[in-house]
Design a protein around this motif. Sequence first.
Motif, PDB file in Angstrom:
ATOM      1  N   THR A  39      48.677  51.527  49.749  1.00 16.22           N
ATOM      2  CA  THR A  39      47.358  51.408  49.106  1.00 16.22           C
ATOM      3  C   THR A  39      46.253  51.816  50.073  1.00 16.22           C
ATOM      4  OG1 THR A  39      47.215  49.061  49.694  1.00 16.22           O
ATOM      5  CG2 THR A  39      48.147  49.620  47.529  1.00 16.22           C
ATOM      6  N   VAL A  40      45.988  50.958  51.054  1.00 14.70           N
ATOM      7  CA  VAL A  40      44.993  51.233  52.091  1.00 14.70           C
ATOM      8  C   VAL A  40      45.573  50.732  53.418  1.00 14.70           C
ATOM      9  CG1 VAL A  40      43.054  50.980  50.474  1.00 14.70           C
ATOM     10  CG2 VAL A  40      43.802  48.989  51.807  1.00 14.70           C
ATOM     11  N   TYR A  41      44.947  51.107  54.534  1.00 15.23           N
ATOM     12  CA  TYR A  41      45.373  50.560  55.816  1.00 15.23           C
ATOM     13  C   TYR A  41      44.988  49.074  55.871  1.00 15.23           C
ATOM     14  CZ  TYR A  41      46.773  54.930  58.071  1.00 15.23           C
ATOM     15  OH  TYR A  41      47.439  56.080  58.412  1.00 15.23           O
ATOM     16  N   GLY A  42      45.902  48.251  56.418  1.00 14.40           N
ATOM     17  CA  GLY A  42      45.640  46.827  56.534  1.00 14.40           C
ATOM     18  C   GLY A  42      45.462  46.422  57.987  1.00 14.40           C
ATOM     19  N   LEU A  43      44.756  45.309  58.194  1.00 11.73           N
ATOM     20  CA  LEU A  43      44.637  44.726  59.531  1.00 11.73           C
ATOM     21  C   LEU A  43      45.555  43.512  59.538  1.00 11.73           C
ATOM     22  CD1 LEU A  43      43.249  44.884  62.268  1.00 11.73           C
ATOM     23  CD2 LEU A  43      41.469  43.372  61.366  1.00 11.73           C
ATOM     24  N   GLY A  61      34.549  40.571  60.531  1.00 10.81           N
ATOM     25  CA  GLY A  61      33.288  39.926  60.175  1.00 10.81           C
ATOM     26  C   GLY A  61      33.380  39.388  58.756  1.00 10.81           C
ATOM     27  N   ARG A  62      34.565  38.865  58.411  1.00 14.71           N
ATOM     28  CA  ARG A  62      34.824  38.439  57.030  1.00 14.71           C
ATOM     29  C   ARG A  62      34.529  36.959  56.861  1.00 14.71           C
ATOM     30  NH1 ARG A  62      39.316  40.463  53.229  1.00 14.71           N
ATOM     31  NH2 ARG A  62      40.059  38.704  52.033  1.00 14.71           N
ATOM     32  N   PRO A  63      33.880  36.561  55.741  1.00 15.26           N
ATOM     33  CA  PRO A  63      33.639  35.128  55.521  1.00 15.26           C
ATOM     34  C   PRO A  63      34.967  34.387  55.350  1.00 15.26           C
ATOM     35  CG  PRO A  63      32.792  36.455  53.671  1.00 15.26           C
ATOM     36  CD  PRO A  63      33.350  37.414  54.682  1.00 15.26           C
ATOM     37  N   ASN A  66      37.141  33.573  52.067  1.00 14.51           N
ATOM     38  CA  ASN A  66      37.825  34.631  51.338  1.00 14.51           C
ATOM     39  C   ASN A  66      39.271  34.755  51.833  1.00 14.51           C
ATOM     40  OD1 ASN A  66      38.492  36.838  49.868  1.00 14.51           O
ATOM     41  ND2 ASN A  66      37.008  38.221  50.799  1.00 14.51           N
ATOM     42  N   PRO A  67      40.251  34.272  51.029  1.00 16.19           N
ATOM     43  CA  PRO A  67      41.633  34.221  51.494  1.00 16.19           C
ATOM     44  C   PRO A  67      42.268  35.604  51.645  1.00 16.19           C
ATOM     45  CG  PRO A  67      41.509  33.628  49.183  1.00 16.19           C
ATOM     46  CD  PRO A  67      40.096  33.784  49.648  1.00 16.19           C
ATOM     47  N   LEU A  68      43.389  35.656  52.374  1.00 18.18           N
ATOM     48  CA  LEU A  68      44.048  36.924  52.691  1.00 18.18           C
ATOM     49  C   LEU A  68      45.344  37.090  51.906  1.00 18.18           C
ATOM     50  CD1 LEU A  68      43.704  36.693  56.580  1.00 18.18           C
ATOM     51  CD2 LEU A  68      42.211  37.902  54.981  1.00 18.18           C
ATOM     52  N   GLY A 119      42.291  27.259  51.968  1.00 22.91           N
ATOM     53  CA  GLY A 119      42.300  25.945  51.326  1.00 22.91           C
ATOM     54  C   GLY A 119      42.728  25.945  49.862  1.00 22.91           C
ATOM     55  N   LEU A 120      43.082  27.111  49.297  1.00 17.96           N
ATOM     56  CA  LEU A 120      43.520  27.155  47.898  1.00 17.96           C
ATOM     57  C   LEU A 120      44.964  26.651  47.783  1.00 17.96           C
ATOM     58  CD1 LEU A 120      42.172  30.695  46.882  1.00 17.96           C
ATOM     59  CD2 LEU A 120      41.210  28.468  46.237  1.00 17.96           C
ATOM     60  N   PRO A 121      45.351  26.134  46.608  1.00 17.09           N
ATOM     61  CA  PRO A 121      46.743  25.701  46.413  1.00 17.09           C
ATOM     62  C   PRO A 121      47.665  26.884  46.132  1.00 17.09           C
ATOM     63  CG  PRO A 121      45.440  25.238  44.452  1.00 17.09           C
ATOM     64  CD  PRO A 121      44.488  25.818  45.464  1.00 17.09           C
ATOM     65  N   THR A 122      47.107  28.090  46.130  1.00 13.03           N
ATOM     66  CA  THR A 122      47.890  29.294  45.824  1.00 13.03           C
ATOM     67  C   THR A 122      47.886  30.232  47.027  1.00 13.03           C
ATOM     68  OG1 THR A 122      45.899  30.231  44.870  1.00 13.03           O
ATOM     69  CG2 THR A 122      47.486  29.281  43.332  1.00 13.03           C
ATOM     70  N   VAL A 123      48.868  31.154  47.035  1.00 15.04           N
ATOM     71  CA  VAL A 123      48.881  32.209  48.051  1.00 15.04           C
ATOM     72  C   VAL A 123      49.067  33.547  47.351  1.00 15.04           C
ATOM     73  CG1 VAL A 123      51.381  31.961  48.471  1.00 15.04           C
ATOM     74  CG2 VAL A 123      49.915  33.012  50.219  1.00 15.04           C
ATOM     75  N   GLU A 185      43.250  49.586  46.543  1.00 13.07           N
ATOM     76  CA  GLU A 185      43.934  48.341  46.869  1.00 13.07           C
ATOM     77  C   GLU A 185      44.827  47.892  45.715  1.00 13.07           C
ATOM     78  OE1 GLU A 185      40.795  48.830  46.816  1.00 13.07           O
ATOM     79  OE2 GLU A 185      39.942  48.442  48.802  1.00 13.07           O
ATOM     80  N   SER A 186      45.821  47.071  46.080  1.00 12.41           N
ATOM     81  CA  SER A 186      46.789  46.590  45.102  1.00 12.41           C
ATOM     82  C   SER A 186      46.116  45.858  43.943  1.00 12.41           C
ATOM     83  CB  SER A 186      47.770  45.636  45.792  1.00 12.41           C
ATOM     84  OG  SER A 186      47.095  44.488  46.273  1.00 12.41           O
ATOM     85  N   THR A 187      46.779  45.890  42.806  1.00 11.51           N
ATOM     86  CA  THR A 187      46.436  45.046  41.666  1.00 11.51           C
ATOM     87  C   THR A 187      46.720  43.599  42.056  1.00 11.51           C
ATOM     88  OG1 THR A 187      47.148  46.801  40.194  1.00 11.51           O
ATOM     89  CG2 THR A 187      47.023  44.578  39.245  1.00 11.51           C
ATOM     90  N   ILE A 188      45.810  42.671  41.723  1.00 12.46           N
ATOM     91  CA  ILE A 188      46.089  41.251  41.969  1.00 12.46           C
ATOM     92  C   ILE A 188      46.234  40.549  40.624  1.00 12.46           C
ATOM     93  CG2 ILE A 188      45.330  39.103  43.056  1.00 12.46           C
ATOM     94  CD1 ILE A 188      43.692  40.678  45.011  1.00 12.46           C
ATOM     95  N   ALA A 189      47.381  39.866  40.431  1.00  6.60           N
ATOM     96  CA  ALA A 189      47.647  39.186  39.173  1.00  6.60           C
ATOM     97  C   ALA A 189      48.145  37.774  39.422  1.00  6.60           C
ATOM     98  CB  ALA A 189      48.689  39.967  38.369  1.00  6.60           C
ATOM     99  N   GLU A 227      38.513  34.184  39.474  1.00  9.84           N
ATOM    100  CA  GLU A 227      38.501  35.562  39.961  1.00  9.84           C
ATOM    101  C   GLU A 227      38.806  35.552  41.456  1.00  9.84           C
ATOM    102  OE1 GLU A 227      35.797  39.549  39.601  1.00  9.84           O
ATOM    103  OE2 GLU A 227      34.886  37.635  39.150  1.00  9.84           O
ATOM    104  N   ALA A 228      39.468  36.583  41.950  1.00  6.02           N
ATOM    105  CA  ALA A 228      39.749  36.658  43.378  1.00  6.02           C
ATOM    106  C   ALA A 228      38.437  36.437  44.132  1.00  6.02           C
ATOM    107  CB  ALA A 228      40.354  37.999  43.726  1.00  6.02           C
ATOM    108  N   PRO A 229      38.385  35.433  45.018  1.00 11.72           N
ATOM    109  CA  PRO A 229      37.123  35.090  45.662  1.00 11.72           C
ATOM    110  C   PRO A 229      36.511  36.247  46.440  1.00 11.72           C
ATOM    111  CG  PRO A 229      38.882  33.559  46.316  1.00 11.72           C
ATOM    112  CD  PRO A 229      39.493  34.559  45.404  1.00 11.72           C
ATOM    113  N   GLY A 230      37.337  37.223  46.818  1.00 10.27           N
ATOM    114  CA  GLY A 230      36.804  38.347  47.580  1.00 10.27           C
ATOM    115  C   GLY A 230      36.153  39.406  46.713  1.00 10.27           C
ATOM    116  N   GLN A 231      36.247  39.221  45.402  1.00  7.37           N
ATOM    117  CA  GLN A 231      35.706  40.235  44.509  1.00  7.37           C
ATOM    118  C   GLN A 231      34.195  40.081  44.386  1.00  7.37           C
ATOM    119  OE1 GLN A 231      37.849  42.505  44.601  1.00  7.37           O
ATOM    120  NE2 GLN A 231      38.094  42.885  42.444  1.00  7.37           N
ATOM    121  N   LEU A 232      33.507  40.198  45.500  1.00  3.23           N
ATOM    122  CA  LEU A 232      32.056  40.055  45.497  1.00  3.23           C
ATOM    123  C   LEU A 232      31.454  41.250  44.776  1.00  3.23           C
ATOM    124  CD1 LEU A 232      31.677  38.950  49.210  1.00  3.23           C
ATOM    125  CD2 LEU A 232      31.907  37.521  47.168  1.00  3.23           C
TER     126      LEU A 232
END
Length: 318
Positions: A39-43, A61-63, A66-68, A119-123, A185-189, A227-232
């Motif tokens: 998809t894209v390069y990852g860190l 510089g990520r808040p 926003n989970p990974l 801190g989410l109950p999901t990964v 980036e990947s589809t998130i479901a 919604e994915a918390p990173g979807q600002l």
Amino acid sequence: MTIANPTYSTKSSRYGAEALREAALLIRAGEPVAVPTETVYGLAADATDSHAVAAIYSAKGRPSFNPLIVHVADLAMARSLADFSSVAEMLATRFWPGPLTLVLPVRADSGLSPLVTAGLPTVALRLPAHPAMRSLIRESGRPLAAPSANRSGSISPTRADHVLASLNGKVRLILDEGPTSEGLESTIAAPEADRVRLLRPGPVTAAMLEEATGLPVMTGKDNAKIEAPGQLESHYAPSKPVRLNALRAESDEYLIGFGLMPCHINLSPEADLREAGANLFAALHIADASAAARIAVAPIPAEGIGAAINDRLKRAAA
Ligand code: TXA
Ligand code: MG
């Protein structure tokens, strides 16, 4: 004593056995490494090591709310981290390895750093198709947390030099394996018993999820709460203003075209949406670096992977 904002000399190495060994040593030492996926390069960094995960947030510089996404090398590793329902099994069987991320209940004994899930109950789990990322997970023996390898909020990297431009001095090593094939980036479901929530559109489309599960797929505002918390709203943003649905360029604009039309760069002269997705971020990087004051983008049809392209463009223009 720890140094809050270390700077490194950043090395870009062609992906191969030697570079892979070096990358795995850095991962085991708790350092992030930039690595290609389809998809894209990852860190990437060890998802079980809080110091390593903190280093990702700091380099980007990520808040930290926003989970990974956690990347795994096989289904057995995935099952050791999260609970798989029958719908989740169905999706994993059909689309892994590949550009689909599944949001699943995290196991109490996962061993993951709590920073990864914020801190989410999901990964969020993904089994990538790209050999570099899979080999790095195997070689380092760890699940790898990896966001896109760019400064938070900016355009995602689809080439090693995009990573270098964004994170030079923030990461020791970039594994270079050329342009990524998907480019988005990947589809998130998030699979549920009776439906699938689509949290981020991507290469695996809503229609593909529906076809694979026989369940309805909820998109967009139906998911407002989870919604994915990173979807600002503003994301993937060039440094210049972006105008969408442009049919021709104003005199101060760099026009990104689609289909046969006069433009400065074309995502796909044949109007092929897959090709356009693969070229989108590179075109935005080029437009951003051009002499023009503003960027304009041609209309892109919203069908299929066009939904993901329009999602990224909307955020780039926000
Ligand atoms: O293609 C990709 O997915 C790339 C490559 C490197 O794998 N990674 C990527 O990561 O795009 P990132 O960090 O840029 O985006 C991860 C997204 C964020 O929007 C985040 O909020 C969401 O995943 N996310 C992570 N964990 C989540 C969870 N438990 N629930 C909902 N959303 C989650
Ligand atoms: Mg990102």
